[in-house]
Every structure is written in C-alpha cells, then in structure tokens.
Design a protein around this motif. Structure first.
Motif, PDB file in Angstrom:
ATOM      1  N   TYR A   1     -45.911-108.313 -13.022  1.00  0.00           N
ATOM      2  CA  TYR A   1     -47.142-108.422 -13.807  1.00  0.00           C
ATOM      3  C   TYR A   1     -47.792-107.057 -14.018  1.00  0.00           C
ATOM      4  CZ  TYR A   1     -48.940-108.656  -8.979  1.00  0.00           C
ATOM      5  OH  TYR A   1     -49.206-108.416  -7.652  1.00  0.00           O
ATOM      6  N   GLU A   2     -46.990-105.988 -13.890  1.00  0.00           N
ATOM      7  CA  GLU A   2     -47.481-104.633 -14.101  1.00  0.00           C
ATOM      8  C   GLU A   2     -47.149-104.184 -15.526  1.00  0.00           C
ATOM      9  OE1 GLU A   2     -45.857-102.190 -11.037  1.00  0.00           O
ATOM     10  OE2 GLU A   2     -46.982-103.205  -9.449  1.00  0.00           O
ATOM     11  N   PRO A   3     -47.688-103.039 -15.951  1.00  0.00           N
ATOM     12  CA  PRO A   3     -47.321-102.516 -17.274  1.00  0.00           C
ATOM     13  C   PRO A   3     -45.870-102.061 -17.281  1.00  0.00           C
ATOM     14  CG  PRO A   3     -49.297-101.430 -16.385  1.00  0.00           C
ATOM     15  CD  PRO A   3     -48.672-102.186 -15.259  1.00  0.00           C
ATOM     16  N   PRO A   4     -45.297-101.850 -18.457  1.00  0.00           N
ATOM     17  CA  PRO A   4     -43.971-101.233 -18.501  1.00  0.00           C
ATOM     18  C   PRO A   4     -44.009 -99.862 -17.833  1.00  0.00           C
ATOM     19  CG  PRO A   4     -44.602-102.096 -20.660  1.00  0.00           C
ATOM     20  CD  PRO A   4     -45.818-102.169 -19.795  1.00  0.00           C
ATOM     21  N   ALA A   5     -42.874 -99.405 -17.396  1.00  0.00           N
ATOM     22  CA  ALA A   5     -42.811 -98.072 -16.779  1.00  0.00           C
ATOM     23  C   ALA A   5     -43.400 -97.039 -17.740  1.00  0.00           C
ATOM     24  CB  ALA A   5     -41.364 -97.729 -16.450  1.00  0.00           C
ATOM     25  N   ASN A   6     -44.116 -96.082 -17.189  1.00  0.00           N
ATOM     26  CA  ASN A   6     -44.712 -94.968 -17.937  1.00  0.00           C
ATOM     27  C   ASN A   6     -46.034 -95.312 -18.633  1.00  0.00           C
ATOM     28  OD1 ASN A   6     -41.381 -94.661 -18.946  1.00  0.00           O
ATOM     29  ND2 ASN A   6     -42.297 -93.287 -17.446  1.00  0.00           N
ATOM     30  N   PHE A   7     -46.618 -96.478 -18.280  1.00  0.00           N
ATOM     31  CA  PHE A   7     -47.884 -96.853 -18.930  1.00  0.00           C
ATOM     32  C   PHE A   7     -48.890 -97.360 -17.897  1.00  0.00           C
ATOM     33  CE2 PHE A   7     -44.630 -97.097 -22.164  1.00  0.00           C
ATOM     34  CZ  PHE A   7     -45.204 -96.393 -23.210  1.00  0.00           C
ATOM     35  N   TYR A   8     -49.166 -96.521 -16.920  1.00  0.00           N
ATOM     36  CA  TYR A   8     -49.977 -96.901 -15.765  1.00  0.00           C
ATOM     37  C   TYR A   8     -51.072 -95.865 -15.620  1.00  0.00           C
ATOM     38  CZ  TYR A   8     -50.816 -98.153 -10.834  1.00  0.00           C
ATOM     39  OH  TYR A   8     -51.376 -98.545  -9.644  1.00  0.00           O
ATOM     40  N   PHE A   9     -52.356 -96.271 -15.685  1.00  0.00           N
ATOM     41  CA  PHE A   9     -53.411 -95.279 -15.878  1.00  0.00           C
ATOM     42  C   PHE A   9     -54.596 -95.430 -14.928  1.00  0.00           C
ATOM     43  CE2 PHE A   9     -51.402 -96.024 -20.070  1.00  0.00           C
ATOM     44  CZ  PHE A   9     -50.731 -94.804 -20.162  1.00  0.00           C
ATOM     45  N   GLU A  10     -54.375 -95.882 -13.709  1.00  0.00           N
ATOM     46  CA  GLU A  10     -55.492 -95.991 -12.758  1.00  0.00           C
ATOM     47  C   GLU A  10     -55.912 -94.597 -12.294  1.00  0.00           C
ATOM     48  OE1 GLU A  10     -58.299 -98.277 -10.525  1.00  0.00           O
ATOM     49  OE2 GLU A  10     -56.981 -98.724 -12.216  1.00  0.00           O
ATOM     50  N   VAL A  11     -57.204 -94.362 -12.256  1.00  0.00           N
ATOM     51  CA  VAL A  11     -57.715 -93.069 -11.843  1.00  0.00           C
ATOM     52  C   VAL A  11     -57.373 -92.824 -10.365  1.00  0.00           C
ATOM     53  CG1 VAL A  11     -59.983 -93.941 -11.122  1.00  0.00           C
ATOM     54  CG2 VAL A  11     -59.748 -91.574 -11.893  1.00  0.00           C
ATOM     55  N   ASN A  12     -57.040 -91.593 -10.054  1.00  0.00           N
ATOM     56  CA  ASN A  12     -56.756 -91.147  -8.685  1.00  0.00           C
ATOM     57  C   ASN A  12     -55.478 -91.728  -8.094  1.00  0.00           C
ATOM     58  OD1 ASN A  12     -59.037 -89.550  -8.649  1.00  0.00           O
ATOM     59  ND2 ASN A  12     -60.326 -91.173  -7.775  1.00  0.00           N
ATOM     60  N   ASP A  13     -54.735 -92.533  -8.831  1.00  0.00           N
ATOM     61  CA  ASP A  13     -53.433 -92.989  -8.354  1.00  0.00           C
ATOM     62  C   ASP A  13     -52.360 -92.023  -8.839  1.00  0.00           C
ATOM     63  OD1 ASP A  13     -54.631 -95.079  -7.160  1.00  0.00           O
ATOM     64  OD2 ASP A  13     -53.676 -96.655  -8.338  1.00  0.00           O
ATOM     65  N   ASP A  14     -51.193 -92.115  -8.233  1.00  0.00           N
ATOM     66  CA  ASP A  14     -50.089 -91.240  -8.633  1.00  0.00           C
ATOM     67  C   ASP A  14     -49.493 -91.771  -9.935  1.00  0.00           C
ATOM     68  OD1 ASP A  14     -47.945 -89.599  -8.925  1.00  0.00           O
ATOM     69  OD2 ASP A  14     -46.795 -90.416  -7.234  1.00  0.00           O
ATOM     70  N   ASN A  15     -49.876 -91.135 -11.039  1.00  0.00           N
ATOM     71  CA  ASN A  15     -49.393 -91.552 -12.351  1.00  0.00           C
ATOM     72  C   ASN A  15     -48.461 -90.511 -12.968  1.00  0.00           C
ATOM     73  OD1 ASN A  15     -51.174 -93.694 -12.013  1.00  0.00           O
ATOM     74  ND2 ASN A  15     -52.834 -92.649 -13.093  1.00  0.00           N
ATOM     75  N   SER A  16     -47.707 -89.845 -12.121  1.00  0.00           N
ATOM     76  CA  SER A  16     -46.888 -88.729 -12.610  1.00  0.00           C
ATOM     77  C   SER A  16     -45.852 -89.179 -13.626  1.00  0.00           C
ATOM     78  CB  SER A  16     -46.198 -88.044 -11.429  1.00  0.00           C
ATOM     79  OG  SER A  16     -45.429 -88.975 -10.686  1.00  0.00           O
ATOM     80  N   ASP A  17     -45.442 -90.449 -13.560  1.00  0.00           N
ATOM     81  CA  ASP A  17     -44.451 -90.924 -14.522  1.00  0.00           C
ATOM     82  C   ASP A  17     -45.115 -91.544 -15.747  1.00  0.00           C
ATOM     83  OD1 ASP A  17     -45.475 -93.149 -13.308  1.00  0.00           O
ATOM     84  OD2 ASP A  17     -43.554 -94.197 -13.137  1.00  0.00           O
ATOM     85  N   SER A  18     -46.459 -91.470 -15.809  1.00  0.00           N
ATOM     86  CA  SER A  18     -47.198 -92.049 -16.936  1.00  0.00           C
ATOM     87  C   SER A  18     -48.128 -90.998 -17.532  1.00  0.00           C
ATOM     88  CB  SER A  18     -48.003 -93.268 -16.474  1.00  0.00           C
ATOM     89  OG  SER A  18     -47.176 -94.273 -15.966  1.00  0.00           O
ATOM     90  N   PRO A  19     -47.598 -90.064 -18.301  1.00  0.00           N
ATOM     91  CA  PRO A  19     -48.448 -89.010 -18.886  1.00  0.00           C
ATOM     92  C   PRO A  19     -49.524 -89.619 -19.784  1.00  0.00           C
ATOM     93  CG  PRO A  19     -46.109 -88.536 -19.200  1.00  0.00           C
ATOM     94  CD  PRO A  19     -46.199 -89.938 -18.710  1.00  0.00           C
ATOM     95  N   THR A  20     -50.719 -89.080 -19.699  1.00  0.00           N
ATOM     96  CA  THR A  20     -51.770 -89.520 -20.614  1.00  0.00           C
ATOM     97  C   THR A  20     -51.452 -89.009 -22.019  1.00  0.00           C
ATOM     98  OG1 THR A  20     -53.080 -87.561 -20.108  1.00  0.00           O
ATOM     99  CG2 THR A  20     -53.529 -89.554 -18.822  1.00  0.00           C
ATOM    100  N   VAL A  21     -52.029 -89.675 -22.987  1.00  0.00           N
ATOM    101  CA  VAL A  21     -51.845 -89.223 -24.371  1.00  0.00           C
ATOM    102  C   VAL A  21     -52.729 -87.990 -24.582  1.00  0.00           C
ATOM    103  CG1 VAL A  21     -52.094 -89.807 -26.805  1.00  0.00           C
ATOM    104  CG2 VAL A  21     -51.348 -91.563 -25.163  1.00  0.00           C
TER     105      VAL A  21
END
Length: 1013
Positions: free
Chosen positions: A235-255
């Motif tokens: 029930y999570e987003p597809p890989a590379n689309f995860y944007f919680e603040v302060n979490d490790d989002n290294s595989d989800s670059p912001t636009v």
C-alpha cells in the motif's frame, strides 16, 4: 597572472548573470478530471495509522515514546487541513476513526466547521469508517460489525456521510465475510487491500486479475458481491515516489523545476513517472490505475507530499503521454465502473497469506492466546450487558457500556487481537478491556437489581440488591461463591441467558462447604454434584490471582459445585445455594495406572455419550453415542513444532509467521495415572500429560459432545528453542485431503490440503501453508460421518493428515520473524515486577461426531452458546425468602416464545435517543442443514414484550443508512462468463401490521426500533 585575473572576472560575471536571471513564480495546474482514451493515474494520498502496534494507541496519537517509532497521528491530521485548504483540488483519505475521533474532540468549532466543508466537498474522504482497520483472521464477525458500526454512526451524525469504500490495506489475508458482510452489506461499492499470497499475486499480475468481483457468500451469490482490488505490491507508492520529510528518500528525488538552479530534473522525473504508470497499466484492466501515495504514519508534514504531487500532476499532464490527477478510491471506483468492463469472479477467501517462500503468516492465528480469549469473553459480555442495559434503561451520565465498546473496537485492530503487537501494547489493550469491563459490570449489576427487585404496594422499590460477578472464574476464583454457608446465609445465583432460545446447562462454581444443596425459585431441590478442586487448579488460582489482583486469595475452596440451570430466552432464572445436614452428591473417584489393567477398557459418560479409554495406556480410543448410533475410533494427542530460528535460512518463526522445524510428539513423563470422577451430571477425566500440560475431559449427562479443557504452560525454552503446541484428534475418517473452517465465525469454507483454487500451489511449507484461522470451528467428513471441533477463541488449525484435525493452542518463541514488531513472542506473567515465568494458557475446545449431514445443527446452535455463555451473578440472602421479595424469573420476551432454532439476536442495544438497535442473524448457510437452512420468522411483538413498537426501520448492516437507500445506490458490475444463478433468497419487507421479520439463510438484518412511551 593576467590569465588568472581574466578567468576570475569571467567567473564573477557569470555568477552575476546567474543571480540576476529572471525568477518566475510557477502556478501548478492541479485542476484535472478523468481523460477518456488516456491512461489515468489516480494519486490517492493516505496515511496508514495503526491503532497500536509498536506503540500504544495514545502514544501514536500524541507522538510520545518516539525512541520506538517517530509517529504522531495528531500531527498528520493537523497538517492535512491547511494542506487541503491550500488547493481545492488536493484530496486525502483517512481510515481509523479511533484516531480521528480523538483529534475531532480537541478541535475548535471553527476547525470543525472547516473539516465539515472538506468532507462535504470530497477533499477529505473518511474511508472504511470503522474505529480501526480490523483483523480478518482472528476477529469474530460480531466484533467486526460492532466496531464498524461505532465508527459509521459517528461519521453519519457529524458529517451526514456514509463511507463508500472498504480500505483493508494491511490485514494479513482477507476473509470472505469481509467481502460480502463487512463490504457489500454495509453499502460499500468496492474493497481494496494489499496482502495476498505472493504466488497468487504473480498469477494475477500475468492475467490482469488483481481486480475482481468478489462473491464471498454461497448463500447470497451476486446479491452481495463487491468490486475488490489487490494492489500490485503493497500500500506504498511506487518506487522512487516517496516524499515524507526527514525520512531517507534518497531513491525518490524531488522534482527540481527551477531552471536557474542546479540538478534540474523535470524530464527525468516525468519519464520515471510515465514508465511506472505504464508498467502498472500492463497488469491492470481499463485505462485507470491507482497509486497509493503514502504508507505508515506519513503526512506528518503534508506539504512535502503535496508539493511534489502538485508538480507531477502539472508536468505529467503537460507532457501528455499519461494523465495524472488527485483522486480517492471512490473516484477510482466510479471510473472503473463507468468503463463497463467485465471482471473475473473471486469466491472463497485470501487465506493463508505468504509474502514469500517459507513465510506463511499463519502463526498469528494463535499468537497471544490469552488476549484472544479475553477479547472473546469481553465481546460476549458486551453483548449481554447491552441487552440488560436496554431492559433497565440507559444511563446517559453513566455507568454505561460505552467504555467497553470503545476498548473492544480498538482491540479488533489487525495488530491487536492478532497478537502481533509489542508486549507493552498488548498490556495496554488488556488494560482498556479491563477498564471497560469494570464499568459494564456496574451496568449489569444495576440492571439485574432493577429487574429482580419487586415494586412495593406504595409504588416504591424494595431495597436495592447488590450483585457481584466473577471475571476470574476460569481460574477457580469467585469470592461471592466462596462464602461460609454453615452460619445460615444463603447464596443467591441469578443466571441470565443472552440467547433467544431456552437453555439448560451445567453451572460450576467454587465452594468451601461440602454440605450444600441447590434450590430453584419454586423451592424445589435440583440435582447437583461436587467435584474436588485439585492441586493443579489451586496452584493456578493462587498464582494468577496474585498476578491479576496483587493479593493472595483469602480462602481456598475445596470443591466445584455443579448444578443444572434452566434459563428462559433473554431472561434469567434464580437459584439458591444453602447449607444442609447432608453432603451434596460427591463425585466418585477412580485412579488408573497405565499397564496395571492391561486388557480393560474404561467407559466415561453418564448419558448417551460414552468415551472409551484403554486400560493399558490410559488413552482415548472410542467415541460411542447410543442416541445417534455413531461409534468411531478416536485418539487425542499433543505435539510441538520447534520454531525455526532463522540462522541457516532467512526466515524464523515469530509472532506473524509459523515456520516449524520438524514435529515432535509430547509423551507422558513416566507412568502417570489418570483420574476419573463420576457423578449424576457429568464425568471428568483428569490427565497429567507432562509437567506443563494438564487436561480435563468432561462428558455431560444431557449433552452429546465432549468438552476438553487444557492447561498449557509455561512452555519451556531453556534449550533456546521456541515451541508451538498443538493437539491432534485422530480418527479413521477418509477425509480425502478436505476439511472445513469458518470464515470469521460465519460461513464454512472447504479447504483442500496442498491446494489453492485460484492457482497451482507450489508447496514449500506443507504444515504452515495448510493452516487456516478458526473462530468457530473446523470439521472433516467422509461418506458416513462428520467430526466437528469448536473453539473458545481464535486459533490456527488444519488437517495435516487425512482423518485428523489439529489445533494450535499456544506458542512461545525466542526469535523475531523480521516483520516489523522487533520482538520475540515470549509472553510472561508478572508478579511484583518479576516477569520471568512464561505464560500459562487455559482454554477449552469441544468435539462431536455426527452422522453425515447432521453436524451443522450442533456446530451452529452450540457454537452460538460458546460465544454467548450464560451470565452468572451472585448476592447473599439473610433471613427472608428471596423468591417472595424479588422477581425470581425474568422474561425479556413473551414467556411462551422462543426464537427459531436458526436465528440469534446479535445486537439489542438502546441508543442515545432512546431508540433501539436490533440485529437478527440467521445462523445457517443455504443447503447446510435439511431442516434449518430455510426461511425463518421472528415475531417482534413477542420479542419486545414490555414495549410497544411505534416504528421500525431496516438499516444497512452498520446502521448508518436505510437499507432501501443503500440498495438503490449499489453499483452493478459486469462479470466474465456469468451465467444465470438461482434466485437468491432474502427476507423481504416487514409487515407493519404483524411485525414479523423473515430471514433467509445467512441473512443478518439490522433495524432501528422506536417505541411508544
């Protein structure tokens, strides 16, 4: 030097030009609707918020204990409101009402008004709508209904909204009852979930059948079907689309869309988006896919998610290859329906669930067996307490049953009754149940006192009677019954029956006097029997009373007093225990030493049923019923499965997962004698299996089943090996790999060992992969006979060998199974903060053989009696004749009336406005029994003996909308290869003159009843 100076000037100039470049504020276009002919990507913003798991519910809400998990649901809801107000196109869904209602109570009128507007506009959708996202394996259907009703009625009252969508995204497998009963029958248009077996998921991806029409009921067929969707992964987003603040989002670059800054990446991110969308579209039917944009406890700073989704919608739609939009599951469902696509059919359920090879989530069917029993006992008590509260009249200022309702609702959560929470969280659930029980106990006592007290000639009432109850009766502790009656006191026992039919059952209470007799309300002495309270029970009592109450018992009773009570439906009977000059019938005692009577057999049972034990081994060998003429060979034994530790393989056995490492029979330690007690009401067989397993088998004179009480624990782990304890009942029935288990206590589903109807099963765990949840019972059959076993709580079970049934009774493990809880399932009992002794579990199961086709009557009727035991309350009488100064027998219904044998009242509750909530349940499936799988009739005028019905309205199952309105709104779906089915039976409208309710097989009908006062 000149070159360096020149370069420096050029560098400064370029920096100056870069800084002076035109900066432009971008207005992101998030206005979008569905585009025909294009792939529509529905972005569904959500936060999955467990109502307790690693932290307690209140710790999760306020954000405390963050050393365990950084999670604060209060922050989520606080953050969502301004984020939605910032853009009217943004949307969010929220499921767990236990959290939402906590937050709602804290808000100002202005904020509440704003939230009402957000709900009304569809920006905020209250989805699923129950107090929690209940478990589907270990929760009973009555509890599932109650907790859903609690949430749905709040939403209706505050927002005038009825939730449309089932959102069961995290439970570990999914029941058929969830689909048809807690889905279609509450008015849901669709149901979405994440956890299905990894082999099933792979096949469904290939066939584009992750989304189906689920027909969960054999009795209702298409009339209670629902559109159901399993997510492609979780029930999570597809890989590379995860944007919680302060979490490790290294595989989800912001636009990064500012061309004046480094790392501009709009083309790359849009290409990634399109690729992920097309990949999901390739396994999904129609031009609509859903992305679940969120996961556990996210949106604590909602801006980070919406900022990115705003950009994706803006740039993806500019790109034009696919179309993105803010959406909800309701919008998605309507879009799917509008395509007029035909969908594959799904029947039965999604159990068992494995997320990978060797990882079957079937251990939690039994995990924390004491909490599972406590939940079931409190559920039954809540049902009875609400009935008595209705008869007395609800006290709005308290005490009332609301606290117990809330506690029971929370404990249905899929990390609560499931047993998959941390220990301190399990303690919190139990504490809430205890607090709720304490208040409900006052309601029951006051209600019984009101109903039992006679009105005087002057219109006043006699002196208020104080009733006491015994919540620790299962460990032989009942202070009200342990009084010395030799000094002239009489013990008054009131026995209440919450079922709609007359019952005759044996009541057992601990007493200290031998010379006692039991009298009914007419003054007639009734048959009774004394059984000794043996050392094993005394030790259990002493230890656990200290653990629960912090004190030792003042007395030690010597006997169990057993007597037969006859109780009217929805009513009570009164019995008097008094001192006599002679002893009550004492059970005859016989001890047998294995091998001392080589060729003898030992026959046990005072009535039609006889159990035969071998003299040389002291083991059960035969079951003989002289009434039904059933005579079957049967053996009963214990074994344990050592839990794999995960050292050589990656998967260990734990709170969720059952992964056995071999099977080991548990044999008696030496030549241990077994003892038989015989009497006029019942016979008991006591067996010490080993130092930590004790068993009592009872056969009652008026019953045709055997009751097996087990005491298991503490399970030894000194060898460093976790153990999972099972009992097996072995027969000669040729069951041909088939067995039958209930779905959430309701329908029975055929299981076939090492087989799945929906795919070709690759067997890698032949034991764990054949385990199923059991809430009511399990049975096997051959061409002449059925063997049924009913249970007192949720357990795991199976038929691993033809002719054999197996139940897992207890489990104690020393390794975590790496599914997030981060704790071994090693329950201990605490006394004065000393928590070293492992948990001992006391429980019962019941077994019976029947001729083929005749077992359903016992499974259904007695199964309901197991769920709703007689409620027993005590008071003392000094001097006067109790029956002359009190009402000895209370009839909640017309004294001449019983509900039909195939109908139960599962809810009778006074609501806040004085109206009553009534639910009637047909107990049988279509074709289950030749006599009782038929239309049943209930005469409401006789049910409500003391009130005159003014108006009755049939409602949806969760009582938040009229049934007729729900039916009008129901979406009709096309089904692949559908053929005409036989007409489905339904009860039809109530005749306003006769007020007779008709119920078809498996039908549950819900009503709001108004009375003339």
């Amino acid at each position: 030097m000149a070159v360096r100076a020149c370069l420096l000037v050029l560098l400064l100039l370029s920096v100056f030009l870069f800084l002076c470049a035109e900066s432009k504020y971008i207005v992101y276009n998030t206005t979008s609707s569905i585009v025909p002919g294009k792939l529509n990507v529905h972005l569904v913003a959500h936060s999955h918020d467990d109502v307790g798991w690693l932290k307690t519910i209140d710790q999760y809400y306020v954000g405390s204990n963050n050393s365990i998990q950084k999670a604060c649901v209060q922050n989520v809801l606080d953050s969502i409101v301004p984020a939605l107000l910032a853009d009217k196109n943004r949307k969010f869904i929220f499921a767990e009402q236990a959290f939402f209602q906590r937050w709602w109570r804290d808000q100002s009128e202005a904020v509440q008004s704003t939230v009402r507007q957000l709900v009304s506009s569809g920006q905020l959708e209250l989805i699923n709508g129950g107090m929690c996202m209940h478990d589907e394996a270990t929760a009973h259907y009555i509890d599932m209904i109650d907790q859903t009703t609690l949430g749905h009625r709040f939403i209706k009252e505050e927002f005038n909204v009825t939730p449309r969508i089932g959102w069961q995204i995290d439970p570990f497998g999914h029941s058929a009852v969830q689909a048809y009963l807690l889905g279609a029958e509450v008015g849901f248009d669709s149901l979405f979930f994440a956890r299905i077996d990894y082999q099933d998921r792979a096949k469904r991806k290939n066939e584009k059948s992750l989304e189906v029409i689920w027909q969960g009921s054999k009795s209702f067929g298409s009339s209670a079907q629902i559109f159901a969707g399993a997510f492609p992964e979780n029930y999570e987003p597809p890989a590379n689309f995860y944007f919680e603040v302060n979490d490790d989002n290294s595989d989800s670059p912001t636009v990064q869309d500012d061309i004046n800054l480094f790392d501009y990446n709009v083309p790359e991110r849009i290409n990634t988006f399109v690729a992920a969308a097309v990949s999901q579209a390739n396994i999904t039917r129609t031009n609509h896919i859903m992305w679940t944009m969120g996961t556990d406890f996210k949106y604590q700073y909602a801006h980070t998610w919406y900022q990115q989704m705003d950009k994706f919608i803006h740039y993806v739609n500019q790109d034009g290859r696919v179309h993105a939009l803010y959406s909800t599951p309701s919008i998605y469902t309507d879009a799917k329906h509008a395509t007029k696509e035909s969908w594959p059919i799904k029947t039965d359920d999604f159990f068992p669930y494995a997320d990978r090879a060797n990882a079957y989530w079937t251990g939690y069917f039994t995990s924390r067996p004491a909490l599972k029993l406590y939940t079931r006992v409190m559920s039954a008590y809540y049902l009875a307490a609400r009935q008595l509260e209705f008869f007395k009249g609800r006290n709005k200022s308290g005490p009332n049953t609301d606290s117990l309702a809330d506690a029971l609702a929370i404990v249905q959560h899929h990390d609560a009754v499931s047993g998959t929470e941390k220990q301190h969280v399990a303690n919190d659930y139990a504490k809430r149940l205890s607090i709720g029980y304490t208040e409900a106990e006052e309601v029951v006592a006051a209600s019984l006192a009101r109903l039992a007290n006679l009105t005087t000639k002057t219109g006043g009432r006699s002196q208020q009677t104080k009733f006491q109850q015994c919540p620790l009766l299962n460990i032989s502790y009942c202070p009200p019954s342990e009084v010395d009656l030799s000094k002239g006191k009489n013990l008054v026992i009131v026995v209440y029956n919450p079922l709609g039919w007359r019952r005759e059952e044996v009541i057992r209470i601990p007493v200290i006097n031998e010379n006692v007799a039991v009298w009914d309300s007419s003054g007639k002495e009734i048959e009774s029997q004394l059984l000794p309270l043996l050392n094993v029970s005394v030790a259990l009592r002493k230890y656990h009373v200290m653990a629960y109450l912090g004190k030792s018992p003042n007395t030690t009773p010597s006997y169990w007093l057993a007597f037969s009570a006859t109780v009217p439906p929805l009513g009570f009977s009164t019995y008097i225990v008094s001192s006599t000059k002679w002893a009550a019938a004492t059970s005859g005692r016989q001890e047998y030493m294995p091998e001392s009577r080589q060729n003898d057999t030992i026959k046990v049972g005072p009535g039609n049923l006889k159990l035969i034990y071998s003299g040389n081994e002291g083991k059960l060998t035969q079951y003989i019923n002289s009434k039904s003429l059933v005579k079957e060979s049967v053996q009963q034994s214990y074994s344990f499965y050592p839990g794999k530790d995960g050292s050589k393989e990656t998967q260990a056995s734990g709170a969720y997962i059952f992964r056995p490492n071999g099977t080991y029979p548990i044999k008696s330690e030496g030549k241990v004698p077994f003892t038989v007690f015989r009497g006029p009401l019942l016979d008991e067989v006591h067996q010490r299996i080993n130092s930590w397993i004790y068993q009592i088998t009872r056969v009652y004179k008026g019953k045709e089943h055997a009751e097996v009480e087990f005491i298991v624990g503490p399970i030894p782990i000194d060898d460093g090996i976790g153990k999972e304890i099972v009992t097996q009942i072995t027969t000669t029935l040729n069951s041909k790999k088939r067995f039958y288990t209930d779905s959430s206590g309701r329908d029975f589903i055929e299981r076939i060992r090492d087989y799945r109807k929906d795919w070709n099963l690759e067997v890698n765990e032949p034991i764990a992969g054949n385990y199923y949840p059991i809430n009511l019972g399990i049975y096997i059959k051959d061409n002449s006979t059925e063997l049924s076993v009913l249970v007192d709580r949720s357990v795991g079970g199976s038929s691993i060998v033809d002719g054999q049934l197996e139940l897992m009774l207890h489990r104690r493990l020393v390794h975590d199974d790496s599914r997030g809880v981060g704790e071994a399932l090693n329950e201990t009992v605490c006394i004065s903060k000393n928590c070293t002794t492992g948990l001992t579990v006391l429980g019962k199961y019941y077994l019976r053989f029947d001729p083929l086709g005749e077992g359903a009557k016992w499974r259904r009727s007695f199964g309901q009696e197991i769920y709703s035991p007689l409620l027993v309350a005590f008071t003392e009488q000094d001097g006067d004749d109790w029956t002359k100064s009190h009402v000895p027998t209370f009839y909640g219904m017309d004294p001449s009336y019983n509900l039909p044998d195939n109908v139960a009242i599962v809810t009778l509750q006074e609501l806040e406005d004085g109206k009553a909530l009534l639910r009637l349940a047909h107990l049988y499936e279509i074709g289950e029994d030749k006599d009782l799988s038929v239309m049943a009739s209930v005469e409401l005028k006789k049910v409500f003996l003391h009130k005159k019905i003014k108006k009755i309205t049939e409602m949806s199952l969760s009582a938040n909308q009229k049934r007729t309105e729900m039916e009008k709104k129901r979406l009709v779906w096309k089904v692949e290869g559908s053929s005409e089915e036989s007409k489905v039976l339904r009860g039809g409208p109530i005749d306003p003159a006769t007020l007779v309710v008709k119920l078809a097989p498996m039908e549950i009908r819900t009503f709001i009843v108004e009375f003339n006062y």
